[in-house]
Scaffold this active site. Structure first.
Site, PDB file in Angstrom:
ATOM      1  N   VAL A  57       0.840  -1.200   0.000  1.00  0.00           N
ATOM      2  CA  VAL A  57       0.000   0.000   0.000  1.00  0.00           C
ATOM      3  C   VAL A  57       0.875   1.249   0.000  1.00  0.00           C
ATOM      4  CG1 VAL A  57      -1.883   1.222   1.130  1.00  0.00           C
ATOM      5  CG2 VAL A  57      -1.793  -1.269   1.221  1.00  0.00           C
ATOM      6  N   ASP A  58       1.970   1.231   0.750  1.00  0.00           N
ATOM      7  CA  ASP A  58       2.918   2.337   0.700  1.00  0.00           C
ATOM      8  C   ASP A  58       3.470   2.517  -0.706  1.00  0.00           C
ATOM      9  OD1 ASP A  58       2.990   3.521   3.219  1.00  0.00           O
ATOM     10  OD2 ASP A  58       4.400   2.053   4.014  1.00  0.00           O
ATOM     11  N   VAL A  59       3.833   1.420  -1.343  1.00  0.00           N
ATOM     12  CA  VAL A  59       4.393   1.496  -2.688  1.00  0.00           C
ATOM     13  C   VAL A  59       3.376   2.084  -3.660  1.00  0.00           C
ATOM     14  CG1 VAL A  59       5.257   0.142  -4.630  1.00  0.00           C
ATOM     15  CG2 VAL A  59       6.028  -0.383  -2.310  1.00  0.00           C
TER      16      VAL A  59
END
Length: 391
Positions: free
Chosen positions: A177-179
């Site tokens: 999700v960060d990516v």
């Protein structure tokens, strides 16, 4: 605005001349700023004195004294340490913003207002600035929630559709999700820069983990919002395509991704089971999904006759999408065999080479450049401070 007084990197790139004041940390923000740096932007990473980016201590593993987590998203940048509670350093931070085209931050919403580094203040002073905020759950009712990938995967539903049916909800093996959020931030920043190029006006850009996750649920999310029910974990099976999962072979699983009837007929021919392609239970994808259990039983009865690698070679030659389930060693080896150059190595401090994950972007006229290893904390403080004090 230009980085010409900052001993610029003479490597060109599509974003040459763009200056990014990067006040972000951990993963989503640094991912975005690294992509901008790869494309030629001059990125000045602002870190806390003494500790720096949280990920500097997220180890082992390390390469030299640097955590590989930190090194994964911080190449091609300069690091300067500034204490925003110190008036002199805060003045330098404001000078940096005045020289920047992009301001990138992932502080808790409202936190930067105490320093006069909030969007309203900076856009009033610098109307051409692109001000990008990354949060966990937006700047409204979710502003007080800390944004970490694992929590986003949990509350955003991703874990509920990952893993074995009826088993424990499972996160993806990386902070996906960060990516994704970092990629979304990069796209939004580029769009805002294009708008500024046409109009001269900057703007505020906002991206958050939860919205990025929900927007990335694709077919699963679309099924839910169109009243098809709440999706559940199906292990490696696809909810709408069959056969599209791992199957057992003589020695190891084989990932099989048959997307149409032509590919299914080719699969059946390769297995010497051509009759399955005309079997009423399997002739169309709709019927194959309905009769998935029977289909997989028929296929695996044939697949156990050879190894995963053996089947992969045969099926790929016949245009059937498939492949063995590699570990990371196998994955990087495959990319190397295919000439995809998955690793970019840069000389770090102390004579230690630092391997970084290569950018997947291929631009013929303005290629990605790798010219700075992920910086040690404050490695460029002296140069950056001289540059800002000369303003």
């Amino acid at each position: 605005m230009t980085s010409s007084n900052l001993a610029p990197d003479e490597h060109g790139g599509a974003l040459a001349g763009v200056v990014v004041a990067d006040f972000s940390r951990v993963l989503a923000g640094p991912m975005a700023s690294m992509m901008l740096a790869d494309l030629g932007a001059t990125v000045v990473k602002v870190e806390r004195p003494g500790s720096g980016d949280d990920t500097r201590t997220w180890g082992p593993p390390y390469v030299g004294t640097m955590s590989t987590y930190y090194s994964s998203v911080n190449r091609n940048k300069r690091s300067v340490t500034l204490d925003l509670d110190d008036p002199a350093d805060l003045d330098l931070a404001r000078r940096l913003v005045a020289r920047a085209d992009v301001f990138l931050e992932n502080f808790r919403p409202g936190r930067l207002a105490a320093f006069g580094l909030d969007a309203d203040t900076l856009l009033a002073a610098h109307p051409g600035l692109v001000y990008c905020s990354i949060t966990g759950f937006g700047s409204g009712a979710g502003a007080d929630r800390a944004g970490y990938d694992f929590v986003a995967q949990a509350v955003g539903g991703l874990m509920s559709i990952t893993g074995a049916p009826g088993g424990e909800p499972t996160k993806v093996g990386v902070a996906i999700v960060d990516v994704i959020t970092g990629l979304h931030a990069t796209i939004a920043i580029l769009a805002a820069l294009r708008h500024r190029e046409r109009t001269g006006a900057g703007q505020r850009v906002e991206v958050n983990l939860l919205s990025s996750l929900l927007a990335s649920l694709a077919n699963q999310g679309a099924a839910y919002i169109n009243k098809a029910g709440v999706p559940v974990a199906m292990a490696n099976r696809h909810p709408s395509i069959a056969p599209y999962e791992t199957v057992r072979t003589k020695d190891a699983p084989l990932a099989l991704a048959v997307g149409n009837d032509r590919q299914f007929a080719a699969l059946c021919g390769a297995l010497d089971r051509a009759e399955l392609a005309t079997d009423a239970r399997f002739a169309t994808n709709r019927e194959r999904v309905v009769h998935r259990a029977e289909l997989i039983a028929e296929l695996e009865a044939a697949f156990v006759g050879d190894t995963a690698q053996g089947w992969a070679a045969l099926l790929q030659a016949r245009g059937v999408p498939c492949g063995p389930v590699n570990d990371l060693a196998g994955a990087f080896d495959l990319a190397g065999q295919l000439g995809l150059d998955p690793v970019a190595t840069l000389p770090g401090s102390g004579g230690i080479d630092i391997a970084t994950l290569a950018s997947p972007l291929r631009l013929a006229a303005t290629p990605v450049r790798y010219h700075r290893a992920p910086p040690e904390l404050g490695a460029d403080s002296a140069d950056v401070r001289r540059w800002l004090e000369s303003c």
